[in-house]
Design a protein around this motif. Structure first.
Motif, PDB file in Angstrom:
ATOM      1  N   GLY A  17       0.821  -1.223   0.000  1.00  0.00           N
ATOM      2  CA  GLY A  17       0.000   0.000   0.000  1.00  0.00           C
ATOM      3  C   GLY A  17       0.846   1.260   0.000  1.00  0.00           C
ATOM      4  N   VAL A  18       1.912   1.249   0.803  1.00  0.00           N
ATOM      5  CA  VAL A  18       2.815   2.404   0.840  1.00  0.00           C
ATOM      6  C   VAL A  18       3.511   2.574  -0.505  1.00  0.00           C
ATOM      7  CG1 VAL A  18       4.947   3.293   1.865  1.00  0.00           C
ATOM      8  CG2 VAL A  18       3.151   2.400   3.340  1.00  0.00           C
ATOM      9  N   GLY A  19       3.990   1.465  -1.084  1.00  0.00           N
ATOM     10  CA  GLY A  19       4.638   1.539  -2.400  1.00  0.00           C
ATOM     11  C   GLY A  19       3.699   2.083  -3.462  1.00  0.00           C
ATOM     12  N   ALA A  20       2.434   1.628  -3.433  1.00  0.00           N
ATOM     13  CA  ALA A  20       1.444   2.119  -4.396  1.00  0.00           C
ATOM     14  C   ALA A  20       1.157   3.600  -4.178  1.00  0.00           C
ATOM     15  CB  ALA A  20       0.154   1.304  -4.284  1.00  0.00           C
ATOM     16  N   ALA A  21       1.062   4.024  -2.918  1.00  0.00           N
ATOM     17  CA  ALA A  21       0.829   5.448  -2.627  1.00  0.00           C
ATOM     18  C   ALA A  21       1.992   6.296  -3.127  1.00  0.00           C
ATOM     19  CB  ALA A  21       0.624   5.653  -1.127  1.00  0.00           C
ATOM     20  N   CYS A  22       3.210   5.784  -2.967  1.00  0.00           N
ATOM     21  CA  CYS A  22       4.384   6.522  -3.460  1.00  0.00           C
ATOM     22  C   CYS A  22       4.372   6.613  -4.984  1.00  0.00           C
ATOM     23  CB  CYS A  22       5.666   5.861  -2.966  1.00  0.00           C
ATOM     24  SG  CYS A  22       5.918   6.028  -1.186  1.00  0.00           S
ATOM     25  N   LEU A  23       3.958   5.545  -5.639  1.00  0.00           N
ATOM     26  CA  LEU A  23       3.830   5.608  -7.100  1.00  0.00           C
ATOM     27  C   LEU A  23       2.799   6.650  -7.502  1.00  0.00           C
ATOM     28  CD1 LEU A  23       3.942   1.841  -8.170  1.00  0.00           C
ATOM     29  CD2 LEU A  23       5.682   3.597  -8.597  1.00  0.00           C
ATOM     30  N   ALA A  38       9.934   8.723  -5.618  1.00  0.00           N
ATOM     31  CA  ALA A  38      10.607   7.757  -6.499  1.00  0.00           C
ATOM     32  C   ALA A  38      11.590   6.891  -5.716  1.00  0.00           C
ATOM     33  CB  ALA A  38      11.334   8.490  -7.622  1.00  0.00           C
ATOM     34  N   GLY A  39      12.167   7.427  -4.663  1.00  0.00           N
ATOM     35  CA  GLY A  39      13.061   6.635  -3.824  1.00  0.00           C
ATOM     36  C   GLY A  39      12.309   5.705  -2.894  1.00  0.00           C
ATOM     37  N   GLU A  40      11.118   6.109  -2.486  1.00  0.00           N
ATOM     38  CA  GLU A  40      10.346   5.329  -1.520  1.00  0.00           C
ATOM     39  C   GLU A  40       9.515   4.231  -2.181  1.00  0.00           C
ATOM     40  OE1 GLU A  40       8.304   8.550   0.308  1.00  0.00           O
ATOM     41  OE2 GLU A  40      10.095   9.214   1.379  1.00  0.00           O
ATOM     42  N   ALA A  41       9.066   4.434  -3.403  1.00  0.00           N
ATOM     43  CA  ALA A  41       8.198   3.453  -4.071  1.00  0.00           C
ATOM     44  C   ALA A  41       8.872   2.088  -4.231  1.00  0.00           C
ATOM     45  CB  ALA A  41       7.720   3.987  -5.412  1.00  0.00           C
TER      46      ALA A  41
END
Length: 196
Positions: A17-23, A38-41
């Motif tokens: 979920g966090v990766g998707a939010a970062c995207l 871009a670094g967090e995704a």
């Protein structure tokens, strides 16, 4: 990931979920905030893949994770050294990537019983080098989550305003969303280190 399946699936949901939010945050906003997203995704999505319980799916080779996140750590350290962007932010990403390398190498190393990857007792035994690294990383992410979680949103920041940019299509992106994502990823990293 080894450990209870329920914990693994909860980590998959949290980190995915966090990766998707970062995207999603990559779609709009100031360049500086897009670079941070871009670094967090990849970190969030990589953590989600790594957290999938081994009982459900045969994980990719740990060496693949180690190589991938080794490259990410090198890139973030180069950005921190060059002075581009926020140095502390790049250093934090580098620590996170190195923690992923550490966990991947822990998954690849044979245990005393001859099986691969299950090192819960050995990882928390701080007398060996692996346990000491795990203990330092656990302390780092515990402090990071507590520090990020209690940091207030700057006074005057509109909760639904456009301080953090807009989330595509003109929808306001709350300024506290990035801090919440970072706290969630730090908590996920702490949990993964604890059960590795």
């Amino acid at each position: 990931m080894h450990g209870p399946d329920l914990v693994g699936w909860m980590l998959v949901a949290l980190c995915g979920g966090v990766g998707a939010a970062c995207l999603w945050r990559l779609r709009d906003g100031p360049p500086e905030r897009r670079r941070a997203a871009a670094g967090e995704a990849p970190m969030g999505l990589g953590m989600a893949v790594m957290a999938v319980p081994t009982s459900a799916l045969e994980p990719p080779p740990p060496q693949l994770f180690a190589a991938l996140f080794g490259v990410v750590a090198g890139y973030e350290l180069a950005l921190a050294a060059s002075g581009s962007g926020h140095r502390s932010h790049h250093l934090h990403h580098a620590v996170g990537a190195l923690a992923m390398v550490h966990m991947a190498l822990g998954m690849a190393a044979p245990s005393p019983t001859g099986a691969h990857g299950h090192h819960t007792a050995a990882s928390l035994d701080a007398t060996g080098p692996t346990g000491a690294v795990t203990a330092v990383l656990l302390a780092y992410f515990a402090v990071y989550v507590l520090r990020t979680g209690v940091r207030p949103v700057p006074a005057g920041s509109p909760v639904g305003g456009t301080v953090g940019g807009t989330a595509g299509g003109g929808t306001p992106w709350p300024p506290e969303m990035a801090a919440a994502c970072r706290s969630a990823m730090g908590l996920g990293m702490f949990t993964m280190l604890l059960v590795m």
